[in-house]
Every structure is written in structure tokens, then in C-alpha cells.
Design a protein around this motif. Structure first.
Motif, PDB file in Angstrom:
ATOM      1  N   ALA A  28      37.356  30.647  39.608  1.00 54.04           N
ATOM      2  CA  ALA A  28      37.329  29.377  40.329  1.00 54.04           C
ATOM      3  C   ALA A  28      38.633  29.117  41.081  1.00 54.04           C
ATOM      4  CB  ALA A  28      37.054  28.231  39.356  1.00 54.04           C
ATOM      5  N   ILE A  29      39.692  29.850  40.738  1.00 52.91           N
ATOM      6  CA  ILE A  29      40.983  29.674  41.406  1.00 52.91           C
ATOM      7  C   ILE A  29      40.951  30.403  42.748  1.00 52.91           C
ATOM      8  CG2 ILE A  29      43.440  30.223  41.268  1.00 52.91           C
ATOM      9  CD1 ILE A  29      43.241  30.022  38.267  1.00 52.91           C
ATOM     10  N   LEU A  30      41.492  29.768  43.752  1.00 53.78           N
ATOM     11  CA  LEU A  30      41.604  30.403  45.062  1.00 53.78           C
ATOM     12  C   LEU A  30      42.937  31.138  45.152  1.00 53.78           C
ATOM     13  CD1 LEU A  30      40.284  27.521  47.326  1.00 53.78           C
ATOM     14  CD2 LEU A  30      39.086  29.594  46.655  1.00 53.78           C
ATOM     15  N   PRO A  31      42.918  32.448  44.978  1.00 51.40           N
ATOM     16  CA  PRO A  31      44.181  33.191  44.954  1.00 51.40           C
ATOM     17  C   PRO A  31      44.865  33.257  46.324  1.00 51.40           C
ATOM     18  CG  PRO A  31      42.342  34.701  44.827  1.00 51.40           C
ATOM     19  CD  PRO A  31      41.778  33.313  44.746  1.00 51.40           C
ATOM     20  N   ALA A  33      45.815  30.973  48.170  1.00 48.21           N
ATOM     21  CA  ALA A  33      46.843  29.948  48.301  1.00 48.21           C
ATOM     22  C   ALA A  33      48.149  30.334  47.608  1.00 48.21           C
ATOM     23  CB  ALA A  33      46.327  28.634  47.725  1.00 48.21           C
ATOM     24  N   ILE A  34      48.082  31.227  46.619  1.00 47.97           N
ATOM     25  CA  ILE A  34      49.296  31.535  45.857  1.00 47.97           C
ATOM     26  C   ILE A  34      49.707  33.007  45.913  1.00 47.97           C
ATOM     27  CG2 ILE A  34      49.071  29.612  44.259  1.00 47.97           C
ATOM     28  CD1 ILE A  34      47.759  31.494  42.270  1.00 47.97           C
ATOM     29  N   ILE A  35      48.827  33.882  46.357  1.00 48.37           N
ATOM     30  CA  ILE A  35      49.118  35.316  46.393  1.00 48.37           C
ATOM     31  C   ILE A  35      49.477  35.722  47.822  1.00 48.37           C
ATOM     32  CG2 ILE A  35      48.210  37.630  45.934  1.00 48.37           C
ATOM     33  CD1 ILE A  35      48.440  35.948  43.413  1.00 48.37           C
ATOM     34  N   ARG A  36      50.491  36.546  47.960  1.00 39.91           N
ATOM     35  CA  ARG A  36      50.886  37.028  49.287  1.00 39.91           C
ATOM     36  C   ARG A  36      49.848  37.980  49.857  1.00 39.91           C
ATOM     37  NH1 ARG A  36      56.674  39.406  48.467  1.00 39.91           N
ATOM     38  NH2 ARG A  36      56.731  38.617  46.363  1.00 39.91           N
ATOM     39  N   LYS A  37      49.829  38.084  51.157  1.00 41.88           N
ATOM     40  CA  LYS A  37      48.890  38.992  51.827  1.00 41.88           C
ATOM     41  C   LYS A  37      49.219  40.442  51.474  1.00 41.88           C
ATOM     42  CE  LYS A  37      47.844  36.065  55.703  1.00 41.88           C
ATOM     43  NZ  LYS A  37      47.048  36.148  56.886  1.00 41.88           N
ATOM     44  N   ASN A  38      48.191  41.266  51.495  1.00 44.26           N
ATOM     45  CA  ASN A  38      48.293  42.703  51.213  1.00 44.26           C
ATOM     46  C   ASN A  38      48.752  42.993  49.784  1.00 44.26           C
ATOM     47  OD1 ASN A  38      47.532  43.217  53.883  1.00 44.26           O
ATOM     48  ND2 ASN A  38      49.658  43.118  54.572  1.00 44.26           N
ATOM     49  N   ARG A  39      48.456  42.097  48.867  1.00 43.21           N
ATOM     50  CA  ARG A  39      48.789  42.292  47.449  1.00 43.21           C
ATOM     51  C   ARG A  39      47.521  42.161  46.601  1.00 43.21           C
ATOM     52  NH1 ARG A  39      54.159  43.924  46.850  1.00 43.21           N
ATOM     53  NH2 ARG A  39      55.321  42.967  48.530  1.00 43.21           N
ATOM     54  N   VAL A  40      46.426  42.722  47.073  1.00 42.43           N
ATOM     55  CA  VAL A  40      45.130  42.569  46.420  1.00 42.43           C
ATOM     56  C   VAL A  40      45.134  43.219  45.040  1.00 42.43           C
ATOM     57  CG1 VAL A  40      42.671  43.106  46.582  1.00 42.43           C
ATOM     58  CG2 VAL A  40      43.944  42.459  48.633  1.00 42.43           C
ATOM     59  N   MET A  41      45.648  44.419  44.946  1.00 49.19           N
ATOM     60  CA  MET A  41      45.662  45.125  43.661  1.00 49.19           C
ATOM     61  C   MET A  41      46.500  44.372  42.634  1.00 49.19           C
ATOM     62  SD  MET A  41      44.342  47.696  42.306  1.00 49.19           S
ATOM     63  CE  MET A  41      44.473  49.080  41.241  1.00 49.19           C
ATOM     64  N   GLN A  42      47.640  43.856  43.055  1.00 53.58           N
ATOM     65  CA  GLN A  42      48.490  43.105  42.140  1.00 53.58           C
ATOM     66  C   GLN A  42      47.826  41.797  41.722  1.00 53.58           C
ATOM     67  OE1 GLN A  42      51.915  42.940  44.668  1.00 53.58           O
ATOM     68  NE2 GLN A  42      52.899  44.664  43.636  1.00 53.58           N
ATOM     69  N   ALA A  43      47.104  41.163  42.630  1.00 53.43           N
ATOM     70  CA  ALA A  43      46.389  39.925  42.294  1.00 53.43           C
ATOM     71  C   ALA A  43      45.280  40.198  41.288  1.00 53.43           C
ATOM     72  CB  ALA A  43      45.820  39.284  43.554  1.00 53.43           C
ATOM     73  N   GLN A  44      44.564  41.306  41.467  1.00 57.12           N
ATOM     74  CA  GLN A  44      43.511  41.663  40.515  1.00 57.12           C
ATOM     75  C   GLN A  44      44.094  41.963  39.144  1.00 57.12           C
ATOM     76  OE1 GLN A  44      41.611  44.917  42.531  1.00 57.12           O
ATOM     77  NE2 GLN A  44      40.236  43.570  43.681  1.00 57.12           N
ATOM     78  N   LEU A  45      45.204  42.662  39.110  1.00 55.90           N
ATOM     79  CA  LEU A  45      45.866  42.963  37.840  1.00 55.90           C
ATOM     80  C   LEU A  45      46.339  41.676  37.162  1.00 55.90           C
ATOM     81  CD1 LEU A  45      46.924  45.089  35.862  1.00 55.90           C
ATOM     82  CD2 LEU A  45      49.005  45.188  37.244  1.00 55.90           C
ATOM     83  N   LEU A  46      46.865  40.752  37.956  1.00 61.39           N
ATOM     84  CA  LEU A  46      47.290  39.464  37.412  1.00 61.39           C
ATOM     85  C   LEU A  46      46.120  38.712  36.799  1.00 61.39           C
ATOM     86  CD1 LEU A  46      49.492  37.307  37.051  1.00 61.39           C
ATOM     87  CD2 LEU A  46      48.857  36.457  39.318  1.00 61.39           C
ATOM     88  N   PHE A  47      44.978  38.711  37.471  1.00 63.46           N
ATOM     89  CA  PHE A  47      43.787  38.039  36.941  1.00 63.46           C
ATOM     90  C   PHE A  47      43.324  38.688  35.642  1.00 63.46           C
ATOM     91  CE2 PHE A  47      43.732  35.498  40.518  1.00 63.46           C
ATOM     92  CZ  PHE A  47      42.635  34.651  40.540  1.00 63.46           C
ATOM     93  N   ILE A  48      43.364  39.999  35.568  1.00 65.15           N
ATOM     94  CA  ILE A  48      42.942  40.700  34.355  1.00 65.15           C
ATOM     95  C   ILE A  48      43.898  40.380  33.195  1.00 65.15           C
ATOM     96  CG2 ILE A  48      42.729  42.993  33.300  1.00 65.15           C
ATOM     97  CD1 ILE A  48      41.656  43.936  36.054  1.00 65.15           C
ATOM     98  N   LEU A  49      45.193  40.428  33.454  1.00 62.31           N
ATOM     99  CA  LEU A  49      46.167  40.135  32.398  1.00 62.31           C
ATOM    100  C   LEU A  49      46.094  38.679  31.951  1.00 62.31           C
ATOM    101  CD1 LEU A  49      49.237  42.196  33.656  1.00 62.31           C
ATOM    102  CD2 LEU A  49      47.662  42.757  31.793  1.00 62.31           C
ATOM    103  N   LEU A  50      45.905  37.749  32.878  1.00 61.71           N
ATOM    104  CA  LEU A  50      45.732  36.347  32.507  1.00 61.71           C
ATOM    105  C   LEU A  50      44.466  36.157  31.683  1.00 61.71           C
ATOM    106  CD1 LEU A  50      46.785  34.369  35.714  1.00 61.71           C
ATOM    107  CD2 LEU A  50      47.856  34.290  33.458  1.00 61.71           C
ATOM    108  N   SER A  51      43.405  36.858  32.047  1.00 61.21           N
ATOM    109  CA  SER A  51      42.155  36.761  31.287  1.00 61.21           C
ATOM    110  C   SER A  51      42.340  37.252  29.857  1.00 61.21           C
ATOM    111  CB  SER A  51      41.056  37.585  31.955  1.00 61.21           C
ATOM    112  OG  SER A  51      40.778  37.103  33.226  1.00 61.21           O
TER     113      SER A  51
END
Length: 76
Positions: A28-31, A33-51
Motif C-alpha cells: 500500500a506504500i507508494l515507494p 515518493a521515497i525511493i530514488r530513481k533507478n534503485r528498483v532492486m534496492q527498493a525491492q530488497l528493502l520491502f522484503i527485509l521490512l516484511s
């Protein structure tokens, strides 16, 4: 962690379920707004670790509540 000694299968299933629920809730979070462009893999890893962090914490809470409620009945 006290519940892990008495029923490890229940603990594993509980952790997996709550990790899945927390991953679903984090969607439900819109990444953007808070994740820099071209950092998709790092954003996915962050979501997995937060989960994993949120899900295992919530699972431990419910396992402890279950354990404590079972111990409470033995006092009386």
C-alpha cells in the motif's frame, strides 16, 4: 521465543504467514515518493527485509501471547 521450544512447526508457519501479511500490507506504500530513481532492486530488497522484520516481530508477539495464555491456566 519461548513458544519455539514447544511447537516449532507452529512457529515456522506463523512466521511465514505474518511475513506474507506484512509484505501484502507494505504494498500500500507508494515507494516512488521515497525511493530514488533507478534503485528498483534496492527498493525491492528493502520491502522484503521490512516484511521479514515486521512479520517476525508480530508473529513472536502472537506466539508469546498464546504461550502466556496457556501458562496462565496452569496457575489456577
Amino acid at each position: 521465543m519461548s513458544m519455539l521450544g514447544s511447537n516449532p512447526l507452529l512457529a515456522i508457519v506463523s512466521h511465514i504467514i505474518f511475513i506474507g501479511i506484512s509484505f501484502y500490507a507494505l504494498q500500500a506504500i507508494l515507494p516512488e515518493a521515497i525511493i530514488r530513481k533507478n534503485r528498483v532492486m534496492q527498493a525491492q530488497l528493502l520491502f522484503i527485509l521490512l516484511s521479514i522484520a515486521i512479520g517476525s516481530t508480530v508473529s513472536n508477539f502472537f506466539l508469546d501471547i498464546s504461550y502466556w495464555s496457556g501458562r496462565w491456566s496452569t496457575w489456577f
